[in-house]
Every structure is written in structure tokens, then in C-alpha cells.
Design a protein around this motif. Sequence first.
Motif, short mmCIF file in Angstrom:
data_model
loop_
_atom_site.label_atom_id
_atom_site.label_comp_id
_atom_site.label_asym_id
_atom_site.label_seq_id
_atom_site.Cartn_x
_atom_site.Cartn_y
_atom_site.Cartn_z
N GLN A 1 0.83 -1.21 0.00
CA GLN A 1 0.00 0.00 0.00
C GLN A 1 0.86 1.26 0.00
OE1 GLN A 1 -2.38 -0.60 3.51
NE2 GLN A 1 -3.71 -2.11 2.55
N ALA A 2 1.93 1.26 0.79
CA ALA A 2 2.79 2.43 0.89
C ALA A 2 3.50 2.72 -0.42
CB ALA A 2 3.80 2.25 2.01
N VAL A 3 4.04 1.68 -1.05
CA VAL A 3 4.78 1.87 -2.30
C VAL A 3 3.83 2.24 -3.43
CG1 VAL A 3 6.23 0.73 -4.01
CG2 VAL A 3 6.65 0.36 -1.58
N ALA A 4 2.65 1.66 -3.46
CA ALA A 4 1.68 2.01 -4.50
C ALA A 4 1.29 3.49 -4.38
CB ALA A 4 0.44 1.14 -4.38
N GLY A 5 1.24 3.99 -3.16
CA GLY A 5 0.91 5.39 -2.97
C GLY A 5 2.00 6.34 -3.39
N GLN A 6 3.27 5.84 -3.43
CA GLN A 6 4.40 6.69 -3.82
C GLN A 6 4.73 6.57 -5.30
OE1 GLN A 6 5.54 8.79 -1.65
NE2 GLN A 6 4.38 7.91 0.04
N ALA A 7 4.13 5.61 -5.99
CA ALA A 7 4.44 5.39 -7.41
C ALA A 7 3.82 6.51 -8.26
CB ALA A 7 3.89 4.04 -7.85
N PRO A 8 4.48 6.85 -9.36
CA PRO A 8 3.91 7.86 -10.28
C PRO A 8 2.55 7.42 -10.78
CG PRO A 8 6.21 7.41 -10.81
CD PRO A 8 5.80 6.37 -9.81
N GLU A 9 1.71 8.38 -11.08
CA GLU A 9 0.36 8.07 -11.53
C GLU A 9 0.40 7.24 -12.81
OE1 GLU A 9 -3.83 10.40 -12.63
OE2 GLU A 9 -2.04 11.50 -11.95
#
Length: 336
Positions: free
Chosen positions: A119-127
Motif C-alpha cells: 500500500q505504501a509503495v503504491a501510494g508513492q508510485a507515479p500516476e
Amino acid sequence: MSTPVATPPPQGRRMVAVALLVSALVALALWAFAWPAARTAPRDLPLGVAGPAAATAPLQSQLEQQKGAFEIHRYADEAAARDAVEDRAVYGAVVVTPRGMKLLTATAASPVVAQLLEQAVAGQAPEGAEVTTTDVVAAPADDPRGSALGASVLPLAIAGVAAGAVVTMLGLRGIRAVASLVLAAALVGVVAAAVTHSWLGVLTGNWWAEAGVLGFSTLAVGATVAGCAALIGPAGIGVGALTMVLLGNPFSGVTSAPRLLPEPVGFIGQLLPPGAGGTLLRSVSFFDGARITGPLLTLAVWALLGLTAVLLGALRRPSAAARDEATTARETVQVA
């Protein structure tokens, strides 16, 4: 003439004392179990970041903005990050590649942490960017959420408390008490390994190593309970039981991870046998013995201190018994 103040009868005072004691124990139990669970969050969670410095710098900066959540470790490439996950140096790692980001996790270390990292990494990934996830050290297929492993901590603690209490109530002292505790712990280890490894399939490492960890964890608890009773009497059973079950179990972090518990709960839990035993069992069963020194030393210290207290208690009791016999003899003479 003043009227005397009525005092409650002894039975009434005892009833009030029982009610207050039970209420205090309930409050303590709710604090020990509910408070850490309600405050679960990453706290300096070791996380790796791998790839070229120019590519990983923005991601690392974003992760570090979540102050106190992650402890970032830098690695040159995916291979180094994978080795760190397998060695339990980090719970996971983000690998930045020209094609996007890849997340390395280890559900065997903690399914809860693996989900949190996703969840954390998905939130930091570019759109629009896709993050692929690789489970480097997967949890067993028969226990993908780690529920069975987490549930094994309390029975082991109870077994240790029971062993220490029975040895005390049977009046075993000195070497006999030590031998009984060691034998009981060894049998518990064999039975627990047979259930968790051979039957349930929730452990996948070396069978005898797992049995040794399970037995050693039981010995650390049992020796502590028996040692407390040997030094301070039957009340020591209650002190040892409350410490190991009421604090050691919820503070262990086995159902989530020590770094997800509020401090100093996570730190204290790893200094108690249930937490150290759970961490050691994960390392032996899933990570080929990585990072076993700390928890192994913790269990050894508890076991050694407890067994030493048992032996010291045996040296003190004969003198106390002799004094009691002398007192009884004097009273008999006086009556005669």
C-alpha cells in the motif's frame, strides 16, 4: 459521648479486595492487549531501496517524509536488496528500474508488513505506473496470513507457566526441579513441532531445529516461573505468569511485527521469552537461521537466570525448614 465508627467485617473487606483486584487485572489485560493493537503502525520499519541513485532519490525522499515510519537502507541493485530481505536485514525493498518499480516482500517475516508495504509503495508510485510485487520469502501455503504461527505463542507461554507451577507445587527442588523443567520443555518442543510442522504444515524449516526453539522458549518461561516461586514463594507463580502471559504474549509482535507496535512495547516484547521465541522460530523455520543471535541469547539469559534461582531457592529452603522445626520443638517443650 462519641459513637464508635463501624468497621466492615473481615469478609466484607475481602470481597472489596477481590473486586478491586479483578478490576485492576481486567484494566491491565485490556491495556496490554488492546492498546498495542489499536496503535499499530510502522515505526522505523527497515525498508530497502535499490537502483541508480538518481532514480531512487525521489522515492527515498518521499518515504523519508513519513517521519519515523521507515528506516531506509540503500542497495546497489536488486540482487543485493534480495539478499538483504532473505537475511532479515529489511522487511522488504523497492527496486527502481527503467521499466518501473518492483517491490520485494517477505510474507514469511510478516504478512501484515508485506501488505502495508504494498500500500505504501503504491501510494508513492507515479500516476499510472504499475508496481510489480515479488514475494522473496513466502509464508507457508497452509498459513499464508501467519495466523497459526501467531497463535502458537500463547500455548507455549501457558505450557511454560504450567511446568514451573507444577514443579513448584510438587515440591521438587534443586537438581530434580531443573531436570524436570528441562525434560518437560524438551517434550513440549517435540509435541509442538509434531503439531505445527508435521500436521499443520505451518513451519517449513529443519524439524529438529524448530523443536529445539519451541522447547527452549518453553524452558525460558518455565524456569522463570519456577525461579520466582523458589525465591519469593507461591506468589512467584503469579508474578511469572502475569509477566509471560499478560505482557509477553501481546508484546511479542508475532501476529504483526515488533516494529509495528508502539514503543517501548515492541522493544520490551523482544526482551521477553514469547517475543524472542517467536522471532527465533521465524528465523529458523523460514530464513535458514538468519539473525538468530539476539533472540537466542535472550532465551538463554532467561533460562539461565530462572534455573539459577531454582537452585538458590533449594539452598535457602532447608535452612528455613530447620528454623521451623526448631521453633516447633521449643513450643512443644514449653507446652510440656
